[in-house]
Design an enzyme around this catalytic site. Structure first.
Site, PDB file in Angstrom:
ATOM      1  N   CYS A   1      42.652   5.455 -39.298  1.00 34.40           N
ATOM      2  CA  CYS A   1      43.443   4.214 -39.652  1.00 34.40           C
ATOM      3  C   CYS A   1      42.271   3.712 -41.059  1.00 34.40           C
ATOM      4  CB  CYS A   1      43.013   2.978 -38.768  1.00 34.40           C
ATOM      5  SG  CYS A   1      43.884   1.500 -38.925  1.00 34.40           S
TER       6      CYS A   1
ATOM      7  N   ASP B   1      40.150  -2.148 -28.329  1.00 32.34           N
ATOM      8  CA  ASP B   1      39.155  -1.954 -29.258  1.00 32.34           C
ATOM      9  C   ASP B   1      38.129  -2.926 -29.047  1.00 32.34           C
ATOM     10  OD1 ASP B   1      37.778  -1.423 -31.698  1.00 32.34           O
ATOM     11  OD2 ASP B   1      39.506  -2.349 -33.010  1.00 32.34           O
TER      12      ASP B   1
END
Length: 223
Positions: free
Chosen positions: A9, A140
């Protein structure tokens, strides 16, 4: 080879992306929310086209990362960038997720920020209302400013409670937060997530590092 999927990412450079095209990477992420990794729709569109032209290995799927966007913002980006997945990283409601899924031809990943004060068995009550509204759940580490991207891990013993829910829903569970080549193999062996997501863990001085990316991918696929 391990089937755990890899998402890299926070990509910002076509040149870096091209250097990755022989690696078995499953997803690449473009950040459209406020972040030091934020990219414009134009830059993301160029990278998405580059990714879809990869040769030798399957092309990675493209993911757009948003934090509490309105529908106008999503419409603008989706009209300009060929995204396969929309990743919502804020406090988006189940109803909003359903509307996004119905409006766009893309899968929807919902992020849950795992805060330190959550019980050690996880907190699946927070996600029950998302049943049928999302295509994958991503865990996360909580970060107060941006919602994620802190570069620190959360307590992985919280994973099984969320994993039980995703398996019941028949959707993948991905894990992010402080992952790197030195710790990701342990995560994969001990908790078998369907995917792992990394950004800062494959960077040097804030820039994506091909050697670190390759090492990370290898550790995941061989774990």
């Amino acid at each position: 080879m391990n089937k755990t999927k890899v998402k890299i990412c926070g990509l910002q450079s076509v040149e870096v992306l091209k250097s990755m095209n022989n690696l078995p990477i499953d997803y690449i992420g473009f950040v459209f929310a406020k972040s030091r990794r934020q990219v414009s729709p134009g830059a993301a569109a160029e990278m998405a086209e580059t990714a879809k032209a990869w040769e030798g290995v399957p092309a990675p799927r493209t993911v757009g990362v948003f934090v509490n966007p309105d529908m106008e913002r999503l419409e603008d980006v989706m009209s300009r960038v060929a995204l396969d997945v929309i990743q919502l990283h804020g406090q988006e409601s189940p109803d909003f997720c359903r509307e996004v899924k119905n409006r766009f031809q893309a899968e929807l990943f919902k992020v849950v920020s795992v805060e330190p004060q959550h019980r050690s068995d996880g907190n699946p009550i927070l996600i029950q209302d998302y049943a049928g509204a999302i295509d994958a759940l991503l865990l996360d580490t909580f970060e107060p400013q941006y919602g994620g991207g802190s570069g620190t891990t959360f307590a992985w013993d919280k994973i099984p409670a969320y994993q039980k829910w995703t398996r019941k829903q028949g959707i993948p569970l991905l894990v992010a937060g402080g992952l790197n080549a030195s710790n990701v193999a342990g995560l994969v062996r001990d908790y078998a997530p369907d995917g792992v997501d990394v950004s800062s863990g494959v960077e040097t001085n804030g820039t994506k590092d091909l050697e670190k990316i390759a090492a990370f991918v290898e550790r995941v696929k061989q774990a």
